[in-house]
Design a protein around this motif. Structure first.
Motif, PDB file in Angstrom:
ATOM      1  N   ALA A 270      -0.896  -9.806  -1.762  1.00  0.00           N
ATOM      2  CA  ALA A 270      -1.120  -8.407  -2.142  1.00  0.00           C
ATOM      3  C   ALA A 270      -1.920  -7.615  -1.116  1.00  0.00           C
ATOM      4  O   ALA A 270      -1.925  -6.378  -1.161  1.00  0.00           O
ATOM      5  CB  ALA A 270      -1.824  -8.347  -3.497  1.00  0.00           C
ATOM      6  N   VAL A 271      -2.582  -8.301  -0.188  1.00  0.00           N
ATOM      7  CA  VAL A 271      -3.405  -7.600   0.798  1.00  0.00           C
ATOM      8  C   VAL A 271      -2.549  -6.570   1.545  1.00  0.00           C
ATOM      9  O   VAL A 271      -1.452  -6.871   2.011  1.00  0.00           O
ATOM     10  CB  VAL A 271      -4.050  -8.591   1.793  1.00  0.00           C
ATOM     11  CG1 VAL A 271      -4.700  -7.856   2.963  1.00  0.00           C
ATOM     12  CG2 VAL A 271      -5.083  -9.457   1.081  1.00  0.00           C
ATOM     13  N   GLY A 272      -3.071  -5.358   1.599  1.00  0.00           N
ATOM     14  CA  GLY A 272      -2.380  -4.285   2.298  1.00  0.00           C
ATOM     15  C   GLY A 272      -1.315  -3.582   1.480  1.00  0.00           C
ATOM     16  O   GLY A 272      -0.637  -2.686   1.991  1.00  0.00           O
ATOM     17  N   THR A 273      -1.172  -3.959   0.216  1.00  0.00           N
ATOM     18  CA  THR A 273      -0.186  -3.320  -0.654  1.00  0.00           C
ATOM     19  C   THR A 273      -0.904  -2.546  -1.751  1.00  0.00           C
ATOM     20  O   THR A 273      -2.130  -2.621  -1.892  1.00  0.00           O
ATOM     21  CB  THR A 273       0.747  -4.354  -1.324  1.00  0.00           C
ATOM     22  OG1 THR A 273       0.026  -5.071  -2.334  1.00  0.00           O
ATOM     23  CG2 THR A 273       1.325  -5.329  -0.302  1.00  0.00           C
ATOM     24  N   ASP A 274      -0.124  -1.847  -2.566  1.00  0.00           N
ATOM     25  CA  ASP A 274      -0.720  -1.108  -3.674  1.00  0.00           C
ATOM     26  C   ASP A 274      -1.167  -2.028  -4.811  1.00  0.00           C
ATOM     27  O   ASP A 274      -1.776  -1.581  -5.766  1.00  0.00           O
ATOM     28  CB  ASP A 274       0.236  -0.038  -4.198  1.00  0.00           C
ATOM     29  CG  ASP A 274       1.551  -0.611  -4.721  1.00  0.00           C
ATOM     30  OD1 ASP A 274       1.845  -1.797  -4.492  1.00  0.00           O
ATOM     31  OD2 ASP A 274       2.292   0.161  -5.359  1.00  0.00           O
ATOM     32  N   LYS A 275      -0.906  -3.305  -4.695  1.00  0.00           N
ATOM     33  CA  LYS A 275      -1.328  -4.288  -5.712  1.00  0.00           C
ATOM     34  C   LYS A 275      -2.603  -5.032  -5.315  1.00  0.00           C
ATOM     35  O   LYS A 275      -3.071  -5.900  -6.042  1.00  0.00           O
ATOM     36  CB  LYS A 275      -0.202  -5.278  -5.969  1.00  0.00           C
ATOM     37  CG  LYS A 275       1.032  -4.617  -6.524  1.00  0.00           C
ATOM     38  CD  LYS A 275       2.078  -5.621  -6.881  1.00  0.00           C
ATOM     39  CE  LYS A 275       3.333  -4.890  -7.276  1.00  0.00           C
ATOM     40  NZ  LYS A 275       3.702  -5.021  -8.630  1.00  0.00           N
ATOM     41  N   GLU A 276      -3.162  -4.682  -4.163  1.00  0.00           N
ATOM     42  CA  GLU A 276      -4.327  -5.410  -3.657  1.00  0.00           C
ATOM     43  C   GLU A 276      -5.525  -5.331  -4.599  1.00  0.00           C
ATOM     44  O   GLU A 276      -6.160  -6.353  -4.880  1.00  0.00           O
ATOM     45  CB  GLU A 276      -4.725  -4.895  -2.276  1.00  0.00           C
ATOM     46  CG  GLU A 276      -5.893  -5.657  -1.678  1.00  0.00           C
ATOM     47  CD  GLU A 276      -6.221  -5.229  -0.261  1.00  0.00           C
ATOM     48  OE1 GLU A 276      -7.268  -5.680   0.232  1.00  0.00           O
ATOM     49  OE2 GLU A 276      -5.468  -4.456   0.354  1.00  0.00           O
ATOM     50  N   ALA A 277      -5.859  -4.162  -5.108  1.00  0.00           N
ATOM     51  CA  ALA A 277      -7.035  -4.003  -5.972  1.00  0.00           C
ATOM     52  C   ALA A 277      -6.889  -4.834  -7.244  1.00  0.00           C
ATOM     53  O   ALA A 277      -7.838  -5.520  -7.656  1.00  0.00           O
ATOM     54  CB  ALA A 277      -7.265  -2.539  -6.311  1.00  0.00           C
ATOM     55  N   GLU A 278      -5.725  -4.803  -7.835  1.00  0.00           N
ATOM     56  CA  GLU A 278      -5.470  -5.573  -9.056  1.00  0.00           C
ATOM     57  C   GLU A 278      -5.555  -7.077  -8.771  1.00  0.00           C
ATOM     58  O   GLU A 278      -6.158  -7.831  -9.544  1.00  0.00           O
ATOM     59  CB  GLU A 278      -4.082  -5.224  -9.592  1.00  0.00           C
ATOM     60  CG  GLU A 278      -3.693  -5.959 -10.847  1.00  0.00           C
ATOM     61  CD  GLU A 278      -2.265  -5.604 -11.275  1.00  0.00           C
ATOM     62  OE1 GLU A 278      -1.642  -6.460 -11.918  1.00  0.00           O
ATOM     63  OE2 GLU A 278      -1.795  -4.491 -10.978  1.00  0.00           O
ATOM     64  N   ALA A 279      -4.974  -7.505  -7.658  1.00  0.00           N
ATOM     65  CA  ALA A 279      -5.007  -8.924  -7.293  1.00  0.00           C
ATOM     66  C   ALA A 279      -6.436  -9.366  -6.970  1.00  0.00           C
ATOM     67  O   ALA A 279      -6.835 -10.478  -7.324  1.00  0.00           O
ATOM     68  CB  ALA A 279      -4.081  -9.189  -6.113  1.00  0.00           C
ATOM     69  N   ALA A 280      -7.200  -8.503  -6.314  1.00  0.00           N
ATOM     70  CA  ALA A 280      -8.591  -8.831  -5.984  1.00  0.00           C
ATOM     71  C   ALA A 280      -9.422  -9.004  -7.251  1.00  0.00           C
ATOM     72  O   ALA A 280     -10.227  -9.941  -7.343  1.00  0.00           O
ATOM     73  CB  ALA A 280      -9.198  -7.754  -5.088  1.00  0.00           C
ATOM     74  N   LYS A 281      -9.206  -8.127  -8.207  1.00  0.00           N
ATOM     75  CA  LYS A 281      -9.942  -8.218  -9.475  1.00  0.00           C
ATOM     76  C   LYS A 281      -9.628  -9.533 -10.186  1.00  0.00           C
ATOM     77  O   LYS A 281     -10.531 -10.226 -10.660  1.00  0.00           O
ATOM     78  CB  LYS A 281      -9.594  -7.027 -10.369  1.00  0.00           C
ATOM     79  CG  LYS A 281     -10.370  -6.969 -11.646  1.00  0.00           C
ATOM     80  CD  LYS A 281     -10.030  -5.723 -12.445  1.00  0.00           C
ATOM     81  CE  LYS A 281     -10.768  -5.727 -13.763  1.00  0.00           C
ATOM     82  NZ  LYS A 281     -10.435  -4.566 -14.589  1.00  0.00           N
ATOM     83  N   ALA A 282      -8.360  -9.902 -10.237  1.00  0.00           N
ATOM     84  CA  ALA A 282      -7.953 -11.159 -10.875  1.00  0.00           C
ATOM     85  C   ALA A 282      -8.485 -12.360 -10.096  1.00  0.00           C
ATOM     86  O   ALA A 282      -8.913 -13.361 -10.691  1.00  0.00           O
ATOM     87  CB  ALA A 282      -6.436 -11.224 -10.984  1.00  0.00           C
ATOM     88  N   TYR A 283      -8.480 -12.268  -8.782  1.00  0.00           N
ATOM     89  CA  TYR A 283      -8.967 -13.348  -7.922  1.00  0.00           C
ATOM     90  C   TYR A 283     -10.454 -13.580  -8.152  1.00  0.00           C
ATOM     91  O   TYR A 283     -10.896 -14.719  -8.369  1.00  0.00           O
ATOM     92  CB  TYR A 283      -8.675 -12.981  -6.473  1.00  0.00           C
ATOM     93  CG  TYR A 283      -8.937 -14.043  -5.434  1.00  0.00           C
ATOM     94  CD1 TYR A 283      -8.843 -15.404  -5.715  1.00  0.00           C
ATOM     95  CD2 TYR A 283      -9.250 -13.684  -4.130  1.00  0.00           C
ATOM     96  CE1 TYR A 283      -9.071 -16.369  -4.735  1.00  0.00           C
ATOM     97  CE2 TYR A 283      -9.470 -14.619  -3.150  1.00  0.00           C
ATOM     98  CZ  TYR A 283      -9.382 -15.963  -3.455  1.00  0.00           C
ATOM     99  OH  TYR A 283      -9.600 -16.908  -2.478  1.00  0.00           O
ATOM    100  N   VAL A 284     -11.229 -12.521  -8.126  1.00  0.00           N
ATOM    101  CA  VAL A 284     -12.675 -12.633  -8.348  1.00  0.00           C
ATOM    102  C   VAL A 284     -12.960 -13.215  -9.732  1.00  0.00           C
ATOM    103  O   VAL A 284     -13.813 -14.102  -9.880  1.00  0.00           O
ATOM    104  CB  VAL A 284     -13.377 -11.270  -8.144  1.00  0.00           C
ATOM    105  CG1 VAL A 284     -14.791 -11.288  -8.691  1.00  0.00           C
ATOM    106  CG2 VAL A 284     -13.375 -10.902  -6.666  1.00  0.00           C
ATOM    107  N   ALA A 285     -12.239 -12.762 -10.729  1.00  0.00           N
ATOM    108  CA  ALA A 285     -12.443 -13.283 -12.087  1.00  0.00           C
ATOM    109  C   ALA A 285     -12.168 -14.782 -12.133  1.00  0.00           C
ATOM    110  O   ALA A 285     -12.922 -15.540 -12.763  1.00  0.00           O
ATOM    111  CB  ALA A 285     -11.547 -12.543 -13.080  1.00  0.00           C
ATOM    112  N   GLU A 286     -11.118 -15.217 -11.472  1.00  0.00           N
ATOM    113  CA  GLU A 286     -10.790 -16.652 -11.443  1.00  0.00           C
ATOM    114  C   GLU A 286     -11.868 -17.439 -10.707  1.00  0.00           C
ATOM    115  O   GLU A 286     -12.286 -18.510 -11.162  1.00  0.00           O
ATOM    116  CB  GLU A 286      -9.425 -16.875 -10.782  1.00  0.00           C
ATOM    117  CG  GLU A 286      -8.980 -18.323 -10.799  1.00  0.00           C
ATOM    118  CD  GLU A 286      -8.728 -18.872 -12.190  1.00  0.00           C
ATOM    119  OE1 GLU A 286      -9.008 -20.075 -12.396  1.00  0.00           O
ATOM    120  OE2 GLU A 286      -8.263 -18.145 -13.082  1.00  0.00           O
ATOM    121  N   LEU A 287     -12.335 -16.930  -9.596  1.00  0.00           N
ATOM    122  CA  LEU A 287     -13.383 -17.619  -8.837  1.00  0.00           C
ATOM    123  C   LEU A 287     -14.660 -17.745  -9.657  1.00  0.00           C
ATOM    124  O   LEU A 287     -15.296 -18.803  -9.670  1.00  0.00           O
ATOM    125  CB  LEU A 287     -13.673 -16.887  -7.527  1.00  0.00           C
ATOM    126  CG  LEU A 287     -12.540 -16.828  -6.514  1.00  0.00           C
ATOM    127  CD1 LEU A 287     -12.952 -15.990  -5.306  1.00  0.00           C
ATOM    128  CD2 LEU A 287     -12.097 -18.217  -6.092  1.00  0.00           C
TER     129      LEU A 287
END
Length: 118
Positions: free
Chosen positions: A36-53
């Motif tokens: 998702a990096v560099g796409t319009d889905k990056e913010a959503e993916a980052a939020k999910a990634y941080v939550a998982e971590l």
């Protein structure tokens, strides 16, 4: 996010995905973020990634408790005493989390959480 932060998080994300102690859910969240990096889905993916971590990183007291349990003895086998001693040393040295490769990568990535979630 700065290029320096992106490079750092990307490097640590690859380390996380390669760690034998990384769970399938964290690998999937990491892969989704990378894609998702560099796409319009990056913010959503980052939020999910941080939550998982944040869900997966093992607090040192949790590791100590697990190593002291019957399940910990089953998982770690003959190494349970070494794992317990190591975990207690981490805590004595002021560490907050397990230092296995997956948790170390999680901790490093989470140190950039504020930039990752911008």
């Amino acid at each position: 996010m700065t290029k320096e932060t992106l490079d750092f998080v990307t490097e640590k994300t690859h380390a996380l995905m390669e760690a034998g102690s990384c769970c399938a859910e964290a690998k999937a969240a990491a892969d989704n973020w990378l894609k998702a990096v560099g796409t319009d889905k990056e913010a959503e993916a980052a939020k999910a990634y941080v939550a998982e971590l944040e869900e997966d990183i093992m607090p040192i007291d949790g590791l100590i408790g697990f190593a002291e349990s019957e399940m910990g003895a089953q998982v770690f086998g003959d190494h349970v005493k070494d794992v317990l001693a190591h975990a207690k040393q981490i805590k004595a040295d002021g560490g907050a989390y397990c230092d296995c490769p997956a948790c170390a990568a999680c901790e490093a990535i989470l140190s950039k959480k504020d930039e990752l979630l911008k």
